[in-house]
Motif scaffolding. Structure first.
Motif, mmCIF file in Angstrom:
data_model
loop_
_atom_site.group_PDB
_atom_site.id
_atom_site.type_symbol
_atom_site.label_atom_id
_atom_site.label_comp_id
_atom_site.label_asym_id
_atom_site.label_seq_id
_atom_site.Cartn_x
_atom_site.Cartn_y
_atom_site.Cartn_z
ATOM 1 N N GLN A 38 -0.560 12.938 29.311
ATOM 2 C CA GLN A 38 -0.344 14.371 29.079
ATOM 3 C C GLN A 38 -0.950 14.634 27.581
ATOM 4 O O GLN A 38 -0.582 13.481 26.623
ATOM 5 N N VAL A 39 -1.609 15.769 27.414
ATOM 6 C CA VAL A 39 -2.072 16.113 25.914
ATOM 7 C C VAL A 39 -1.471 17.644 25.731
ATOM 8 O O VAL A 39 -1.559 18.587 26.913
ATOM 9 N N GLY A 40 -0.396 17.719 24.824
ATOM 10 C CA GLY A 40 0.258 19.083 24.608
ATOM 11 C C GLY A 40 0.839 19.435 25.749
ATOM 12 O O GLY A 40 1.151 20.500 26.119
ATOM 13 N N GLY A 41 1.526 18.528 26.377
ATOM 14 C CA GLY A 41 2.693 18.698 27.547
ATOM 15 C C GLY A 41 1.773 19.213 28.697
ATOM 16 O O GLY A 41 2.542 19.660 29.862
ATOM 17 N N GLN A 42 0.680 19.051 28.931
ATOM 18 C CA GLN A 42 -0.149 19.350 30.196
ATOM 19 C C GLN A 42 -0.531 18.237 30.625
ATOM 20 O O GLN A 42 -1.428 17.038 29.786
ATOM 21 N N LYS A 43 -0.721 17.711 31.790
ATOM 22 C CA LYS A 43 -1.242 16.596 32.343
ATOM 23 C C LYS A 43 -2.675 16.872 32.414
ATOM 24 O O LYS A 43 -3.234 17.674 32.636
ATOM 25 N N LEU A 44 -3.445 15.487 32.152
ATOM 26 C CA LEU A 44 -4.858 15.395 32.320
ATOM 27 C C LEU A 44 -5.380 15.048 33.665
ATOM 28 O O LEU A 44 -4.559 14.453 34.393
ATOM 29 N N PRO A 45 -6.404 15.545 33.940
ATOM 30 C CA PRO A 45 -7.205 15.463 35.243
ATOM 31 C C PRO A 45 -7.297 14.023 35.412
ATOM 32 O O PRO A 45 -7.542 13.216 34.415
ATOM 33 N N PRO A 46 -7.497 13.211 36.270
ATOM 34 C CA PRO A 46 -8.003 11.746 36.558
ATOM 35 C C PRO A 46 -9.271 11.502 35.582
ATOM 36 O O PRO A 46 -10.113 12.253 35.516
ATOM 37 N N LEU A 47 -9.149 10.503 34.892
ATOM 38 C CA LEU A 47 -10.209 10.025 34.064
ATOM 39 C C LEU A 47 -11.051 8.479 34.615
ATOM 40 O O LEU A 47 -10.484 8.026 35.133
ATOM 41 N N ASP A 48 -12.164 8.708 34.654
ATOM 42 C CA ASP A 48 -13.018 7.523 34.897
ATOM 43 C C ASP A 48 -12.845 6.377 34.073
ATOM 44 O O ASP A 48 -13.578 6.399 32.944
ATOM 45 N N PRO A 49 -12.158 5.174 34.381
ATOM 46 C CA PRO A 49 -12.258 4.115 33.490
ATOM 47 C C PRO A 49 -13.398 3.505 33.338
ATOM 48 O O PRO A 49 -13.645 2.502 32.331
ATOM 49 N N HIS A 50 -14.292 3.821 34.134
ATOM 50 C CA HIS A 50 -15.605 3.060 33.917
ATOM 51 C C HIS A 50 -16.748 4.031 33.308
ATOM 52 O O HIS A 50 -17.933 3.665 33.181
ATOM 53 N N ALA A 51 -16.414 4.931 32.973
ATOM 54 C CA ALA A 51 -17.076 6.034 32.160
ATOM 55 C C ALA A 51 -17.885 5.285 31.095
ATOM 56 O O ALA A 51 -17.249 4.602 30.353
ATOM 57 N N ARG A 52 -19.112 5.646 30.782
ATOM 58 C CA ARG A 52 -20.164 5.072 29.693
ATOM 59 C C ARG A 52 -19.724 6.091 28.468
ATOM 60 O O ARG A 52 -19.901 7.456 28.340
ATOM 61 N N LEU A 53 -19.282 5.365 27.234
ATOM 62 C CA LEU A 53 -18.903 6.064 26.165
ATOM 63 C C LEU A 53 -20.062 5.698 25.092
ATOM 64 O O LEU A 53 -20.332 4.533 24.954
ATOM 65 N N SER A 54 -20.155 6.358 24.280
ATOM 66 C CA SER A 54 -21.120 6.456 23.085
ATOM 67 C C SER A 54 -20.595 7.266 21.979
ATOM 68 O O SER A 54 -19.938 8.325 22.343
ATOM 69 N N LEU A 55 -21.092 6.991 21.006
ATOM 70 C CA LEU A 55 -20.874 7.860 19.484
ATOM 71 C C LEU A 55 -22.064 8.501 19.397
ATOM 72 O O LEU A 55 -23.238 7.816 19.123
ATOM 73 N N VAL A 56 -21.970 9.735 18.813
ATOM 74 C CA VAL A 56 -23.275 10.449 18.330
ATOM 75 C C VAL A 56 -23.076 10.828 17.133
ATOM 76 O O VAL A 56 -22.206 11.727 16.672
ATOM 77 N N TRP A 57 -23.503 10.302 15.913
ATOM 78 C CA TRP A 57 -23.345 10.753 14.717
ATOM 79 C C TRP A 57 -24.523 11.771 14.229
ATOM 80 O O TRP A 57 -25.480 11.784 14.529
ATOM 81 N N PRO A 58 -23.733 12.494 13.185
ATOM 82 C CA PRO A 58 -24.870 13.756 12.550
ATOM 83 C C PRO A 58 -25.691 12.935 11.777
ATOM 84 O O PRO A 58 -25.376 11.913 11.422
ATOM 85 N N ARG A 59 -26.947 13.743 11.493
ATOM 86 C CA ARG A 59 -27.839 13.328 10.402
ATOM 87 C C ARG A 59 -27.130 13.217 9.201
ATOM 88 O O ARG A 59 -26.156 13.929 8.787
#
Length: 86
Positions: A38-59
């Motif tokens: 839950q975020v802010g008292g509202q349930k989150l939809p299902p999340l994919d535990p195998h989702a590819r994650l990466s960070l994109v940094w600004p210039r």
């Protein structure tokens, strides 16, 4: 000019970004597969535990007028050469 600070910040981006923030995000995804989140008292939809994650940094610096002009010229005539050529 700021090379030492940029070098340090780049290393911190790797240490804390790739090494910590992404790992925490992966933990949240794995936990979401087991526990309802839950975020802010509202349930989150299902999340994919195998989702590819990466960070994109600004210039580090905003592009200069010359950089923007070169980018527009390369977009109009990509085979005309430019900064990307050796």
């Amino acid at each position: 000019m700021n090379q030492g600070l940029i070098w340090l910040a780049d290393n911190l981006r790797i240490s804390y970004g790739e090494g910590a923030l992404l790992e925490l995000a992966r933990m949240v995804l794995r936990a979401a597969a087991i526990y309802p989140l839950q975020v802010g008292g509202q349930k989150l939809p299902p999340l994919d535990p195998h989702a590819r994650l990466s960070l994109v940094w600004p210039r580090w610096y905003a592009p200069s007028a010359e950089d923007r002009q070169r980018g527009r010229a390369n977009a109009r005539h990509p085979d005309a050469g430019g900064a990307d050529e050796p």
